[in-house]
Design a protein around this motif. Structure first.
Motif, PDB file in Angstrom:
ATOM      1  N   ASN A  23       7.107   1.952  -5.772  1.00 43.89           N
ATOM      2  CA  ASN A  23       5.933   1.224  -6.249  1.00 43.89           C
ATOM      3  C   ASN A  23       4.656   1.851  -5.703  1.00 43.89           C
ATOM      4  O   ASN A  23       3.866   1.210  -5.034  1.00 43.89           O
ATOM      5  N   CYS A  24       4.469   3.122  -6.008  1.00 45.88           N
ATOM      6  CA  CYS A  24       3.315   3.824  -5.447  1.00 45.88           C
ATOM      7  C   CYS A  24       2.022   3.409  -6.159  1.00 45.88           C
ATOM      8  O   CYS A  24       2.034   2.939  -7.290  1.00 45.88           O
ATOM      9  N   THR A  25       0.927   3.635  -5.464  1.00 50.99           N
ATOM     10  CA  THR A  25      -0.383   3.344  -6.042  1.00 50.99           C
ATOM     11  C   THR A  25      -0.807   4.506  -6.937  1.00 50.99           C
ATOM     12  O   THR A  25      -0.234   5.605  -6.869  1.00 50.99           O
ATOM     13  N   TYR A  26      -1.802   4.284  -7.735  1.00 44.77           N
ATOM     14  CA  TYR A  26      -2.350   5.351  -8.577  1.00 44.77           C
ATOM     15  C   TYR A  26      -2.846   6.490  -7.688  1.00 44.77           C
ATOM     16  O   TYR A  26      -2.595   7.653  -7.966  1.00 44.77           O
ATOM     17  N   TYR A  27      -3.545   6.147  -6.598  1.00 43.48           N
ATOM     18  CA  TYR A  27      -4.065   7.159  -5.684  1.00 43.48           C
ATOM     19  C   TYR A  27      -2.919   7.980  -5.092  1.00 43.48           C
ATOM     20  O   TYR A  27      -2.984   9.208  -5.048  1.00 43.48           O
TER      21      TYR A  27
END
Length: 142
Positions: free
Chosen positions: A122-126
């Motif tokens: 569930n990584c962030t866009y950044y």
């Protein structure tokens, strides 16, 4: 590093042997790692017995067959610490991962110089953007 004999590897079901299924389940427990695996293997003797000794609620995988289907659908290779193609360099660190999820050419794992990208589901866009940029730069450098 403990080695499993053919009897311990178990039967193959849906293209995945029972030991690999057990290791996928054990790997889903955030506090479970190589040291605990080695200790429990020495004590209980098999991955099957380890899995049976742990409450089902501790596993973050609720349906192993669905997990395996998803892995196959996404063309992900699963390499456990007991397999011959597990990277030799990882076997010598203090706490090697018990399961590797590899997307791409697994032959590169035996290269002398390799880079692995480890991240969150569930990584962030950044985070995704930075990983892409860093990997592109490393690929250009060879």
């Amino acid at each position: 590093m403990p080695e499993l004999n053919n009897a311990e590897k178990g039967k193959i079901c849906n293209g995945v042997d029972s030991t690999t299924k057990d290791l996928l389940l054990l790997n889903s427990i955030t506090t479970f790692g190589y040291k605990k695996l080695k200790t429990l293997l020495d004590k209980l003797g098999s991955t099957d017995k380890i899995v049976k000794s742990i409450p089902a609620s501790d596993f973050n995988i609720k349906n192993i067959e669905e997990e395996i289907a998803l892995i196959k659908k996404q063309n992900i290779n699963v390499i456990t610490i007991f397999e011959k193609n597990y990277p030799e360099s990882l076997k010598h660190i203090s706490s090697p991962p018990i399961v590797l999820y590899v997307k791409g050419n697994i032959d590169y794992l035996s290269e002398e110089k390799i880079v692995a990208v480890v991240g969150s589901r569930n990584c962030t866009y950044y985070g995704k953007n930075m990983a892409t940029r860093i990997c592109a730069t490393l690929a250009k450098l060879g």
